[in-house]
Design an enzyme around this catalytic site. Structure first.
Site, PDB file in Angstrom:
ATOM      1  N   ASN A   1      28.396  33.710  46.079  1.00  0.00           N
ATOM      2  CA  ASN A   1      28.889  34.340  47.306  1.00  0.00           C
ATOM      3  C   ASN A   1      28.551  33.489  48.524  1.00  0.00           C
ATOM      4  OD1 ASN A   1      26.225  35.196  46.609  1.00  0.00           O
ATOM      5  ND2 ASN A   1      26.323  36.853  48.082  1.00  0.00           N
TER       6      ASN A   1
ATOM      7  N   CYS B   1      33.259  36.609  47.714  1.00  0.00           N
ATOM      8  CA  CYS B   1      32.415  36.926  46.555  1.00  0.00           C
ATOM      9  C   CYS B   1      32.360  35.760  45.576  1.00  0.00           C
ATOM     10  CB  CYS B   1      32.960  38.132  45.810  1.00  0.00           C
ATOM     11  SG  CYS B   1      32.922  39.678  46.719  1.00  0.00           S
TER      12      CYS B   1
ATOM     13  N   GLU C   1      32.779  35.773  42.389  1.00  0.00           N
ATOM     14  CA  GLU C   1      33.834  35.790  41.368  1.00  0.00           C
ATOM     15  C   GLU C   1      35.089  35.069  41.838  1.00  0.00           C
ATOM     16  OE1 GLU C   1      32.009  38.256  42.523  1.00  0.00           O
ATOM     17  OE2 GLU C   1      31.688  39.832  41.025  1.00  0.00           O
TER      18      GLU C   1
HETATM   19  N1  THU Z   1      29.313  40.185  46.261  1.00  0.00           N
HETATM   20  C1  THU Z   1      29.775  39.317  45.322  1.00  0.00           C
HETATM   21  O1  THU Z   1      29.619  38.106  45.437  1.00  0.00           O
HETATM   22  N2  THU Z   1      30.427  39.837  44.250  1.00  0.00           N
HETATM   23  C2  THU Z   1      30.665  41.161  44.042  1.00  0.00           C
HETATM   24  O2  THU Z   1      31.307  41.517  43.070  1.00  0.00           O
HETATM   25  C3  THU Z   1      30.126  42.151  44.969  1.00  0.00           C
HETATM   26  C4  THU Z   1      29.495  41.613  46.205  1.00  0.00           C
HETATM   27  C5  THU Z   1      28.590  39.647  47.421  1.00  0.00           C
HETATM   28  C6  THU Z   1      29.319  39.700  48.722  1.00  0.00           C
HETATM   29  C7  THU Z   1      28.186  39.709  49.725  1.00  0.00           C
HETATM   30  O3  THU Z   1      27.829  38.385  50.022  1.00  0.00           O
HETATM   31  C8  THU Z   1      27.037  40.359  48.986  1.00  0.00           C
HETATM   32  O4  THU Z   1      27.397  40.372  47.613  1.00  0.00           O
HETATM   33  C9  THU Z   1      26.725  41.759  49.441  1.00  0.00           C
HETATM   34  O5  THU Z   1      27.851  42.534  49.461  1.00  0.00           O
END
Ligand code: THU
Length: 132
Positions: free
Chosen positions: A42, A53, A55
């Site tokens: 992220n 994110c 993913e």
């Molecule tokens: N986040 C992800 O990278 N993947 C997810 O599926 C859910 C949330 C990250 C986004 C943000 O930087 C942190 O988690 C908190 O929401």
């Protein structure tokens, strides 16, 4: 590449997180049909909604490299709870890999596995749109 190796790749990517706002670090490792692995983490922004994110970073890197067929995604996080991929990422993954398997490494290190269809049974698709 077994499940543990894919999870290890996600954990390594998690260390690269740029998460100064949430302090929640996420790692993702996407296995292609040809056996290659693309990772993501992220990347947050001071304008919070511009955060991306882990993913989607992994998927977009893979697509840029010419890959469009995926088998499995492993995700890890620094949180104490269980990480569930967000709906936006599931929708983006569904575009390329509706039959994707998703491995979630829990805080205690156990592995849970779900299909993308289980996690997002009604993904948006233009093909299902009414033609009227
Ligand atoms: N986040 C992800 O990278 N993947 C997810 O599926 C859910 C949330 C990250 C986004 C943000 O930087 C942190 O988690 C908190 O929401």
């Amino acid at each position: 590449m077994n499940r543990e190796e894919l999870v290890a790749a996600a954990r390594t990517a998690q260390e690269r997180a740029y998460a100064p706002y949430s302090h929640y670090r996420v790692g993702a490792a996407l296995l292609t049909a040809t056996g290659k692995v693309f990772t993501g983490t992220n990347i947050e922004n001071a304008s919070y909604s511009l955060t991306i994110c882990a993913e989607r970073v992994a998927l977009f890197c893979a697509v840029l490299a010419g890959e469009r067929h995926f088998e499995c995604l492993a995700i890890t996080s620094s949180g104490r709870g269980r990480l569930s991929p967000c709906g936006a990422c599931l929708q983006v993954l569904a575009e390329f890999a509706p039959s994707l398997q998703i491995i979630i490494s829990t805080a205690t290190g156990e592995l849970e596995q779900y299909s993308l269809r289980e996690m997002l049974p009604y993904a948006f698709s233009l093909e299902t749109e009414s033609k009227s």
